[in-house]
Design a protein around this motif. Structure first.
Motif, PDB file in Angstrom:
ATOM      1  N   GLU A  12       1.076  -1.006   0.039  1.00 49.49           N
ATOM      2  CA  GLU A  12       0.123  -0.296  -0.257  1.00 49.49           C
ATOM      3  C   GLU A  12       0.978   1.639   0.288  1.00 49.49           C
ATOM      4  O   GLU A  12       0.511   2.684  -0.889  1.00 49.49           O
ATOM      5  N   HIS A  13       2.079   1.222   1.002  1.00 48.87           N
ATOM      6  CA  HIS A  13       2.882   2.215   0.469  1.00 48.87           C
ATOM      7  C   HIS A  13       4.145   2.280   0.168  1.00 48.87           C
ATOM      8  O   HIS A  13       5.539   3.270  -0.014  1.00 48.87           O
ATOM      9  N   VAL A  14       4.441   1.005  -0.645  1.00 47.66           N
ATOM     10  CA  VAL A  14       6.234   0.960  -0.106  1.00 47.66           C
ATOM     11  C   VAL A  14       6.137   0.373  -2.448  1.00 47.66           C
ATOM     12  O   VAL A  14       5.601  -1.153  -2.278  1.00 47.66           O
ATOM     13  N   LEU A  15       6.883   0.548  -2.804  1.00 53.48           N
ATOM     14  CA  LEU A  15       7.265   0.410  -3.999  1.00 53.48           C
ATOM     15  C   LEU A  15       8.475  -0.382  -3.702  1.00 53.48           C
ATOM     16  O   LEU A  15       9.766   0.342  -2.831  1.00 53.48           O
ATOM     17  N   ILE A  16       9.108  -1.777  -3.856  1.00 44.48           N
ATOM     18  CA  ILE A  16      10.240  -2.756  -3.511  1.00 44.48           C
ATOM     19  C   ILE A  16      10.975  -2.628  -4.954  1.00 44.48           C
ATOM     20  O   ILE A  16      10.584  -3.622  -5.426  1.00 44.48           O
ATOM     21  N   ALA A  17      11.776  -2.699  -5.246  1.00 39.86           N
ATOM     22  CA  ALA A  17      13.242  -2.622  -6.299  1.00 39.86           C
ATOM     23  C   ALA A  17      13.707  -3.775  -5.239  1.00 39.86           C
ATOM     24  O   ALA A  17      14.527  -3.613  -4.166  1.00 39.86           O
ATOM     25  N   VAL A  18      14.192  -4.879  -6.418  1.00 41.35           N
ATOM     26  CA  VAL A  18      15.117  -5.603  -5.935  1.00 41.35           C
ATOM     27  C   VAL A  18      16.256  -5.860  -6.332  1.00 41.35           C
ATOM     28  O   VAL A  18      15.305  -6.392  -7.682  1.00 41.35           O
ATOM     29  N   HIS A  19      17.536  -5.697  -6.873  1.00 37.24           N
ATOM     30  CA  HIS A  19      18.290  -6.223  -7.667  1.00 37.24           C
ATOM     31  C   HIS A  19      19.139  -6.991  -6.947  1.00 37.24           C
ATOM     32  O   HIS A  19      19.822  -7.553  -6.567  1.00 37.24           O
ATOM     33  N   GLY A  20      20.014  -8.111  -8.203  1.00 36.16           N
ATOM     34  CA  GLY A  20      20.976  -8.839  -8.615  1.00 36.16           C
ATOM     35  C   GLY A  20      22.223  -8.276  -8.412  1.00 36.16           C
ATOM     36  O   GLY A  20      22.720  -7.110  -8.323  1.00 36.16           O
ATOM     37  N   ARG A  21      23.491  -8.801  -9.489  1.00 32.61           N
ATOM     38  CA  ARG A  21      24.185  -8.270  -8.686  1.00 32.61           C
ATOM     39  C   ARG A  21      24.530  -7.288 -10.307  1.00 32.61           C
ATOM     40  O   ARG A  21      25.753  -6.551 -10.129  1.00 32.61           O
TER      41      ARG A  21
END
Length: 139
Positions: A12-21
Motif C-alpha cells: 500500500e505504501h512501499v515500492l520494493i525493488a530488488v536487484h541482483g549483482r
C-alpha cells in the motif's frame, strides 16, 4: 527471452525493488520507471535491496527527474561500495535517500516508517524476489 535483472512490487505504501549483482537492463529499468510514475500518492516510500546491481548514469537521471517533481523517501540496502556511492549521488538530488547494510531491511523499514503487517509483507516480498533472482542467476 532474457531474464530480468531486477524485480519490483508494491504494498500500500512501499515500492520494493530488488536487484541482483548486475546493473538493471534498460528494458527492466524502463518497466520499473513506468511503475514509478503511475504509483498512487499513498505509495511514496521506496525500498531498494541489491546484491550489487545499480542504475547507470542514464537510469539515475530518470530517477532524479522524477524526484525533482515528487517526494519520495528511499531506503537502499546494500553491502556494495559502488551502490553506496550511487546512493550518495542520489541523495544530492533527494535528501530523503538513505543507505543501510544489505540485510538490515528492518532498519530500512523503520526509516521508511513502515511497521506491523505491512512490514511483514515487505519482508516476505523481498525474500521471494531475492530467491527468484538468485534462482534465475544459478541457471
Amino acid at each position: 527471452m532474457t531474464l530480468p535483472t531486477m524485480l519490483f512490487d508494491t504494498t500500500e505504501h512501499v515500492l520494493i525493488a530488488v536487484h541482483g549483482r548486475e546493473p538493471p537492463s534498460d528494458e527492466d529499468w524502463d518497466s520499473y520507471m513506468q511503475t514509478v510514475v503511475s504509483l498512487p500518492a499513498t505509495c511514496s516510500k521506496t525500498l531498494v535491496v541489491t546484491a550489487g546491481g545499480g542504475p547507470n548514469a542514464k537510469q539515475r537521471a530518470s530517477v532524479n527527474e522524477f524526484v525533482s517533481k515528487h517526494t519520495l523517501t528511499v531506503a537502499i540496502c546494500t553491502d556494495t561500495l559502488l551502490v553506496r556511492q550511487i546512493s550518495t549521488a542520489l541523495s544530492w538530488f533527494n535528501p530523503r535517500v538513505r543507505s543501510f547494510r544489505g540485510n538490515d531491511i528492518a532498519a530500512a523499514l523503520r526509516y521508511l516508517e513502515v511497521s506491523g503487517p505491512e512490514a511483514a509483507l515487505v519482508h516476505h516480498k523481498v525474500a521471494k524476489m531475492r530467491l527468484e533472482l538468485e534462482g534465475r542467476a544459478a541457471r
